[in-house]
Motif scaffolding. Structure first.
Motif, PDB file in Angstrom:
ATOM      1  N   GLU A  19      35.970  37.668  36.958  1.00  0.00           N
ATOM      2  CA  GLU A  19      34.600  38.096  36.027  1.00  0.00           C
ATOM      3  C   GLU A  19      34.975  39.680  36.355  1.00  0.00           C
ATOM      4  OE1 GLU A  19      31.134  37.647  38.290  1.00  0.00           O
ATOM      5  OE2 GLU A  19      29.955  38.216  37.021  1.00  0.00           O
ATOM      6  N   ARG A  32      33.037  43.113  35.076  1.00  0.00           N
ATOM      7  CA  ARG A  32      31.377  43.545  35.901  1.00  0.00           C
ATOM      8  C   ARG A  32      31.216  45.013  34.647  1.00  0.00           C
ATOM      9  NH1 ARG A  32      29.925  40.505  39.499  1.00  0.00           N
ATOM     10  NH2 ARG A  32      30.906  41.333  41.196  1.00  0.00           N
ATOM     11  N   SER A  60      32.555  37.206  31.577  1.00  0.00           N
ATOM     12  CA  SER A  60      33.113  35.842  33.108  1.00  0.00           C
ATOM     13  C   SER A  60      34.021  34.672  31.901  1.00  0.00           C
ATOM     14  CB  SER A  60      32.040  35.993  33.936  1.00  0.00           C
ATOM     15  OG  SER A  60      31.043  34.528  33.751  1.00  0.00           O
ATOM     16  N   GLU A  96      34.059  46.735  37.916  1.00  0.00           N
ATOM     17  CA  GLU A  96      34.974  45.872  38.431  1.00  0.00           C
ATOM     18  C   GLU A  96      34.906  44.708  37.629  1.00  0.00           C
ATOM     19  OE1 GLU A  96      30.998  44.561  41.169  1.00  0.00           O
ATOM     20  OE2 GLU A  96      31.928  46.607  41.820  1.00  0.00           O
ATOM     21  N   CYS A 132      36.921  40.442  39.526  1.00  0.00           N
ATOM     22  CA  CYS A 132      36.299  39.751  41.346  1.00  0.00           C
ATOM     23  C   CYS A 132      37.296  38.479  40.325  1.00  0.00           C
ATOM     24  CB  CYS A 132      34.746  39.814  40.865  1.00  0.00           C
ATOM     25  SG  CYS A 132      34.302  41.441  41.178  1.00  0.00           S
ATOM     26  N   ASP A 139      37.798  35.193  41.741  1.00  0.00           N
ATOM     27  CA  ASP A 139      37.499  34.005  43.309  1.00  0.00           C
ATOM     28  C   ASP A 139      36.224  34.392  43.588  1.00  0.00           C
ATOM     29  OD1 ASP A 139      38.788  31.599  42.068  1.00  0.00           O
ATOM     30  OD2 ASP A 139      40.752  32.299  43.657  1.00  0.00           O
ATOM     31  N   GLY A 140      34.913  35.782  43.316  1.00  0.00           N
ATOM     32  CA  GLY A 140      34.411  36.168  44.144  1.00  0.00           C
ATOM     33  C   GLY A 140      34.849  37.978  45.055  1.00  0.00           C
ATOM     34  N   ILE A 141      36.112  38.279  44.923  1.00  0.00           N
ATOM     35  CA  ILE A 141      36.836  38.912  45.888  1.00  0.00           C
ATOM     36  C   ILE A 141      36.988  40.272  44.740  1.00  0.00           C
ATOM     37  CG2 ILE A 141      38.284  39.415  46.697  1.00  0.00           C
ATOM     38  CD1 ILE A 141      38.648  36.419  48.134  1.00  0.00           C
ATOM     39  N   ASN A 142      36.413  41.307  45.390  1.00  0.00           N
ATOM     40  CA  ASN A 142      36.903  42.517  44.342  1.00  0.00           C
ATOM     41  C   ASN A 142      38.244  42.900  43.880  1.00  0.00           C
ATOM     42  OD1 ASN A 142      36.619  44.952  42.974  1.00  0.00           O
ATOM     43  ND2 ASN A 142      34.319  45.304  43.711  1.00  0.00           N
ATOM     44  N   LEU A 143      38.814  43.271  43.064  1.00  0.00           N
ATOM     45  CA  LEU A 143      40.019  44.055  42.675  1.00  0.00           C
ATOM     46  C   LEU A 143      40.251  44.992  42.912  1.00  0.00           C
ATOM     47  CD1 LEU A 143      41.764  40.680  40.453  1.00  0.00           C
ATOM     48  CD2 LEU A 143      41.432  40.935  42.714  1.00  0.00           C
ATOM     49  N   ARG A 191      47.579  42.259  41.045  1.00  0.00           N
ATOM     50  CA  ARG A 191      46.405  41.245  40.979  1.00  0.00           C
ATOM     51  C   ARG A 191      46.868  39.737  40.256  1.00  0.00           C
ATOM     52  NH1 ARG A 191      41.992  45.237  37.755  1.00  0.00           N
ATOM     53  NH2 ARG A 191      42.288  47.027  39.546  1.00  0.00           N
TER      54      ARG A 191
END
Ligand SMILES: Nc1ncnc2c1ncn2[C@@H]1O[C@H](COP(=O)(O)OP(=O)(O)OP(=O)(O)O)[C@@H](O)[C@H]1O
Ligand SMILES: [Mg+2]
Length: 244
Positions: free
Chosen positions: A3, A5, A23, A57, A59, A61-65, A73
């Motif tokens: 995702e 954003r 997403s 941002e 992400c 799997d829900g983790i902010n890179l 990455r």
């Protein structure tokens, strides 16, 4: 699964990406289209970490890179195929693939001659060469491949790292009809669970492969939808497909 954003990027006074969100689910085939200069490549650069976003941002799997660089990455599962800078020209197709596989298996501390003799690495390299459509050229040096075959191998090197998301920027540009067909075949046979984000100017390729399409225009999302909706949109036809 993956995702972005509110991504923004300006170069000087020029706002190139002006708040783009996207997403992508596992297995999605997402096409990105838009006029020249719409900010498509810059958007990819923000996703892959090649360029730093001014805001927003990304992400996985829900983790902010966060601000992590491209290699981090890539380890998180974001694969990007680059043109003509990732191949070892003097090595064969299978050897190039073996290096990428060894990298994935973290065998890089072993001198490459060492891991090329590891049968499991080389067996996977040959298998991948076949699945890329390069079986007949497995033992050809990369320097001797056609332009289209080089592009296939570059995508193959990225795939050997087993990404969750694959970014392809105009994979068929400058290709003959036969080479375009080979790339389309390769894309059709990508692992089912892989999410694909592909920028493409060839509308036949996009409408054939994509399950979802995002239209970028002046750094913003002009429209997003299924291929049939996008094709039918008066705004897209007027602005981009030149059929207003
Ligand atoms: N590093 C940079 N420095 C300054 N301006 C840039 C930079 N990268 C891109 N731009 C500008 O940002 C705008 C968008 O460029 P970008 O390459 O993202 O467009 P694109 O949609 O990929 O276009 P194309 O379809 O031609 O590939 C262009 O006006 C470009 O000149
Ligand atoms: Mg571009």
């Amino acid at each position: 699964m993956f995702e972005a954003r509110g991504l923004k990027k300006s170069y000087g006074a020029l706002a190139v990406v002006r708040g783009v969100s996207l997403s992508v689910a596992a297995g999605e085939r997402h096409g990105i289209i838009g006029p020249n200069g719409a900010g498509k490549t810059t958007f990819f650069n923000l996703l892959s970490g090649e360029a730093a976003a001014d805001a927003g941002e990304v992400c996985m799997d829900g983790i902010n890179l966060g601000k992590s660089p491209p290699d981090a990455r890539a380890r998180a599962g974001l694969g990007r195929s680059f043109q003509h800078n990732s191949l070892f020209a003097g090595l064969t197709v299978a050897e190039n693939l073996a290096i990428a596989i060894a990298q994935r298996k973290k065998l890089y501390k072993i001198f490459w001659r060492g891991f090329l003799s590891r049968t499991e690495v080389f067996a996977e390299a040959l298998d991948r060469a076949h699945r890329l459509g390069l079986g007949a050229q497995a033992h050809t040096r990369a320097a001797h491949l056609s332009h289209g075959a080089m592009r296939q191998l570059e995508i193959g090197l990225t795939l050997a790292l087993r990404p969750k998301v694959l970014l392809l920027d105009e994979p068929t540009s400058g290709m003959s009809p036969e080479e375009t067909a080979a790339i389309k075949n390769l894309i059709r046979r990508l692992p089912e669970e892989l999410a694909l984000l592909v920028i493409e100017h060839d509308m036949d390729v996009i409408f054939d492969l994509a399950s979802h399409i995002t239209v970028l225009d002046y750094g913003e999302v002009l429209m997003r939808g299924a291929p049939a909706e996008v094709r039918a949109s008066p705004a897209v036809r007027a602005r981009y497909l030149g059929m207003g």
